[in-house]
Design a protein around this motif. Structure first.
Motif, short mmCIF file in Angstrom:
data_model
loop_
_atom_site.label_atom_id
_atom_site.label_comp_id
_atom_site.label_asym_id
_atom_site.label_seq_id
_atom_site.Cartn_x
_atom_site.Cartn_y
_atom_site.Cartn_z
N UNK A 62 -5.17 3.29 6.02
CA UNK A 62 -3.96 3.88 6.62
C UNK A 62 -3.10 4.63 5.63
N UNK A 63 -3.59 4.83 4.41
CA UNK A 63 -2.78 5.49 3.39
C UNK A 63 -2.94 7.01 3.40
N UNK A 64 -3.91 7.50 4.14
CA UNK A 64 -4.06 8.95 4.34
C UNK A 64 -4.11 9.21 5.84
N UNK A 113 0.46 0.69 12.31
CA UNK A 113 -0.99 0.93 12.30
C UNK A 113 -1.69 0.67 11.00
N UNK A 114 -0.97 0.26 9.98
CA UNK A 114 -1.63 0.02 8.71
C UNK A 114 -2.57 -1.17 8.80
N UNK A 115 -3.61 -1.11 8.04
CA UNK A 115 -4.68 -2.12 8.10
C UNK A 115 -4.13 -3.53 7.88
N UNK A 137 0.83 -1.21 0.00
CA UNK A 137 0.00 0.00 0.00
C UNK A 137 0.86 1.25 0.00
N UNK A 138 0.28 2.33 -0.57
CA UNK A 138 0.92 3.63 -0.41
C UNK A 138 0.94 3.94 1.08
N UNK A 139 1.96 4.61 1.53
CA UNK A 139 2.01 5.00 2.93
C UNK A 139 2.60 3.94 3.83
N UNK A 140 3.03 2.81 3.24
CA UNK A 140 3.63 1.77 4.07
C UNK A 140 4.85 2.34 4.77
N UNK A 145 -12.69 6.50 -3.03
CA UNK A 145 -11.28 6.12 -2.89
C UNK A 145 -10.57 6.88 -1.77
N UNK A 146 -10.99 8.13 -1.53
CA UNK A 146 -10.38 8.89 -0.42
C UNK A 146 -10.63 8.18 0.90
N UNK A 147 -11.90 7.81 1.11
CA UNK A 147 -12.24 7.18 2.38
C UNK A 147 -11.58 5.81 2.50
#
Lengths: 310, 605
Positions: free
Chosen positions: B308-310, B602-604, B34-37, B300-302
């Motif tokens: 956890x990417x935003x 904390x990523x899903x 994922x982005x934000x990893x 997609x934002x939500x």
């Protein structure tokens, strides 16, 4: 043949002129006022006049139309009112992105849908045909948006098979495009299979097929050699006229997956009243459509000996 | 035949399966992190933008999407305090707040020394040089140049600085003026670090203009090198530099290691308890990199936020009932959302209302009819049902966080009261609505939410005898009709240009009548006198008393019927630190920090 092509190319000129007049009237005379959209509430008359002057909207309409014709000839539509982007560059990069989104599933979908259509045409009036036709109708009954929302939620978010959205340059874009490709292919199955099935069924009832079978030609040969070749004529027509729209992209897909193609550019322009973008895009589509119509005719002439270009 | 069928049955599925196989190759290709990893070495803030920015050249923009990016790259002279409420101006590029001279017309500005522009090829050797008073005066002249800025000048500086309007007129006649050759009476350089600004009249609100993004300081070298390309570039003194700027992809901002700012040492009383002062006095910014993808659609934002990417997101009307609820005056997240995320709510700096046109024959001369309308609309019910409770029923036109709001004056708006509405309708000459033609309200939008809101109002007004019809127009047509005075009622709203009550009370000042901001062309000489008096006064009790009189006049005359002051409700990841909504800052990124360990864990899933 050369004479035919030149003649057809010349026919395109009045078509483009007609569309140009229509586009100009729609966007410039009857459309929303982009200056008011940009300035919002309570803009002073001076601010309105200043922005009109900056965008050339203070010129007489005939002058604006001549400028527009000049843009059509030079393919230079200037800059976006709202983002200041040079539109020839934005169109070129956006078209490539849109093609990267639409072309692979278009080609794969074509093969897949023809194969399915052949199969169910072969099994016409059996439960396979009825089941496949019913499934196609049901799949067509859902809106494109439902596919996008559901597949983005389940395949990208719940199962984490794909990124939720995004885009990257070059081959790095493939992971981001995979899910949109899958959705485009899935959505195309219903309508395309129904059309191709009808085409195949029509061909199956023709005299040459009956003759071939009477002569003992095997059913696979009838299907793949005789029917498929003849069915290619309507399929070709149906396929090539869709190509200009591949360049335009898929605005819903591009918005939901944040893919910076022409479809999204168009929607953003509509929302902002960004007329240089809208005018440029409309003219590009018109020209591409006219050109691909010509290509379709030439290809049909090439595959169908009954068609003479003269 | 049967044999042949078996044969084709064997071949056709092969074809189908082959095609499907090719298609499903997409699935493994699609699998990726994922982005934000998490990479705990670099502090990354994952934000997003919902709209394409118009321009990153400060004077060429006046929209929220552009201001949000510009505020990270450039600096204005002043800014609003991150933590204190009501909103309070503080020095940003200045040593201290500007000093007002004895003539009450001259401000002296003293710049902080040693503030440098970002390193950029536009400077000799690519090294950013020190910002001086010349840069400020150049910025002000460029801001006033009509060829550069056709948009924000009238709202921010018109009629306010001596000689600047004349300079603007000159740029209208003569493009490409050499600013260095143009002397402006109200702009005077004292030395490299100080300058004076002379106003046309005493104007306590002028300084607020110097905290807006269009008046951010731009170096001349950048303008000369990049020209219009500066709209997609950035050379400022701000906390971040623009590292990547695709039109629609992921914009990336990188920390400016030479940034001059520090985290505030003071805040509101509750800020200490919430940990918002834990990093007091530390050098800004805290985050190394900010990623800002363009995500235009809500779903997609939500999903990216939940994944956890935003790091933060607003809760929209559709998601609100599933994720949050209003308990008393507070908003709370529900179930698993409460376990995973923090909630934040903030009073927006805007008011929404129905404007009544005083030039309309039915309403203009019939005060009782306007009052009947005010009684007939159940605003709390509107907020509860149509906005999930995310709003305040206003008593005055001014949103609550702004100085001069109902928190400092005691005026109560009409409570919803069907009996009173009917009584006023009778007094107006239309008992039970008899004889009253259907009334028409204009909307500047044609979307479903607008239509749903209209249906609610229509049903409410029908109870007291009004028949309401809606006209749903495109935005430019709506503006044309409103400013031309061709309407009866119009749905409207006003967002604060600056956090002062004056910005809202000017909407009813007689000389501002349509096509000016006084859409309904309300005219009351007593109100106009009070407004003129209030406009020149500094904030304080005396000014509040005048504001109260003005609010009472508006209540009596009902030029508008209030609908709501919205409350924005959002969620944020628990690893996002120092978060406090500040709607007057274009962006708060420089104050935010990330607990990188928590983010990595904390990523899903």
């Amino acid at each position: 043949m050369v004479g035919y092509i030149i003649r057809r190319l010349l026919y395109i000129i009045p078509t483009i002129m007609g569309v140009a007049v229509l586009v100009f009237v729609l966007f410039t005379v009857a459309g929303e006022d982009p200056v008011r959209i940009a300035l919002g509430q309570h803009a002073t008359p001076q601010a309105i006049a200043d922005l009109e002057a900056l965008w050339g909207l203070d010129q007489p309409l005939w002058k604006q139309f001549l400028d527009f014709l000049g843009q059509i000839v030079t393919f230079d539509y200037g800059e976006s009112y709202f983002t200041g982007e040079v539109l020839s560059e934005a169109f070129a990069s956006g078209a490539l992105v849109s093609l990267s989104l639409t072309l692979p599933p278009f080609v794969l979908g074509l093969v897949l849908n023809i194969a399915i259509a052949m199969m169910i045409a072969y099994y016409r009036d059996t439960w396979i045909d009825r089941f496949a036709t019913a499934t196609a109708v049901i799949s067509m009954s859902f809106s494109y948006l439902v596919y996008i929302i559901a597949m983005q939620y389940f395949l990208a978010y719940e199962f984490e098979w794909f990124p939720i959205n995004g885009y990257a340059q070059g081959l790095d874009a493939i992971p981001y495009l995979a899910l949109p490709w899958l959705i485009i292919m899935l959505v195309s199955i219903g309508p395309d299979v129904r059309i191709y099935r009808t085409i195949f069924l029509n061909e199956m009832q023709t005299n040459y097929v009956r003759t071939a079978r009477a002569k003992g030609v095997s059913e696979p040969s009838v299907l793949f050699i005789h029917i498929l070749k003849n069915a290619m004529i309507p399929i070709l027509t149906f396929t090539i006229v869709a190509v200009p729209f591949l360049i335009l992209g898929s605005f819903l897909m591009e918005r939901f997956f944040s893919i910076p193609g022409l479809g999204d550019l168009m929607i953003t322009a509509i929302n902002n009243g960004d007329f240089p973008v809208l005018k440029g895009m409309t003219m590009y589509i018109t020209m591409t459509y006219a050109l691909f119509n010509l290509i379709t005719d030439l290809l049909i002439a090439a595959v169908d000996p009954r068609v003479k270009l003269n | 035949m049967a044999v042949q069928k078996v044969s084709i049955w064997r071949k056709t599925p092969q074809l189908v399966l082959s095609a499907l196989l090719i298609a499903t190759v997409a699935v493994p290709i699609g699998c990726r992190p994922r982005d934000g990893a998490g990479n705990t070495d670099v502090k990354v803030l994952d934000s997003f933008r919902a709209d394409v920015y118009r321009s990153l050249d400060p004077p060429r923009q006046f929209d929220v999407a552009s201001a949000r990016i510009i505020s990270n790259i450039y600096d204005p002279l002043l800014e609003y305090h991150y933590l204190k409420r009501p909103y309070e101006l503080t020095p940003n590029l200045l040593e201290s707040m500007p000093e007002l001279g004895a003539d009450k017309l001259t401000y002296t500005f003293n710049l902080r020394k040693g503030i440098k522009f970002h390193d950029d090829p536009c400077f000799p050797g690519g090294k950013g040089r020190e910002m001086t008073a010349d840069d400020v005066l150049y910025t002000l002249k460029r801001f006033a140049d009509v060829n550069v800025n056709p948009q924000s000048y009238p709202a921010l500086l018109q009629n306010r600085i001596k000689g600047l309007d004349d300079f603007r007129e000159k740029t209208r006649q003569q493009k490409d003026l050499d600013y260095d050759q143009e002397n402006i009476e109200g702009l005077e350089k004292i030395d490299d670090y100080s300058f004076k600004i002379v106003m046309t009249e005493p104007d306590p609100l002028l300084l607020m203009s110097f905290a807006t993004s269009p008046l951010s300081i731009v170096p001349k070298e950048a303008v000369e090198k990049y020209g219009r390309k500066l709209e997609h570039h950035g050379v400022g003194t701000g906390p971040y530099t623009l590292a990547k700027n695709p039109r629609k992809g992921v914009m990336v901002l990188k920390k400016n290691p030479n940034y001059h700012g520090t985290y505030p040492t003071e805040g509101d009383p509750e800020d200490q308890g919430q940990g918002l002062l834990a990093q007091s006095g530390k050098k800004l910014p805290f985050v190394d990199e900010i990623r800002i993808p363009l995500i235009e659609e809500a779903q997609p934002r939500m999903l990216k936020f939940l994944n956890g990417e935003l790091d933060a997101i607003g809760i929209d009307r559709d998601n609100f009932p599933k994720m949050a609820e209003k308990v008393g005056d507070k908003f709370k997240l529900k179930g698993k959302f409460a376990d995973q995320f923090n909630i934040s709510s903030v009073d927006a700096l805007s008011s929404f209302y129905i404007t009544i046109n005083f030039r309309d024959k039915v309403f203009g001369q019939n005060k009782a009819l306007r009052q009947a309308l005010a009684y007939a609309i159940d605003t709390p019910a509107y907020i509860d049902k149509m906005e999930n409770g995310r709003g305040h029923a206003l008593n005055t036109i001014v949103p609550l966080p702004i100085a001069g709001s109902e928190r400092s004056v005691s005026v109560k708006w009409y409570p919803p009261n069907l009996q009173q509405a009917k009584a006023k309708l009778k007094e107006a000459g239309y008992p039970d609505g008899k004889g009253l033609p259907p009334i028409v309200i204009l909307y500047g939008s044609q979307d479903n939410i607008t239509r749903q809101n209209h249906e609610f109002l229509r049903a409410q007004l029908a109870k007291s005898g009004f028949q309401l019809k809606g006209e749903f127009l495109s935005f430019s047509d709506y503006l044309g009709r409103k400013e031309g005075g061709s309407f009866q009622l119009a749905s409207g709203g006003w967002g604060a240009d600056y956090p002062d009550a004056e910005n809202f009370y000017q909407l009813f000042y007689g000389p501002n009548k349509a096509p000016g901001p006084n859409d309904g062309s309300y005219q009351n000489s007593e109100y106009d006198q009070l407004y003129q008096q209030m406009r020149r006064m500094p904030a304080g009790e005396d000014r509040n008393q005048i504001i109260e009189k003005m609010a009472l006049l508006l209540k009596e005359d009902v030029p508008v019927v209030f609908l709501k002051a919205p409350i924005s409700v959002g969620m944020r990841q628990k690893w996002l630190l120092n978060f406090k909504s500040n709607l007057m800052l274009g962006s708060s990124f420089k104050f935010l920090d990330i607990d990188t360990d928590a983010k990595a864990k904390g990523l899903k899933k």
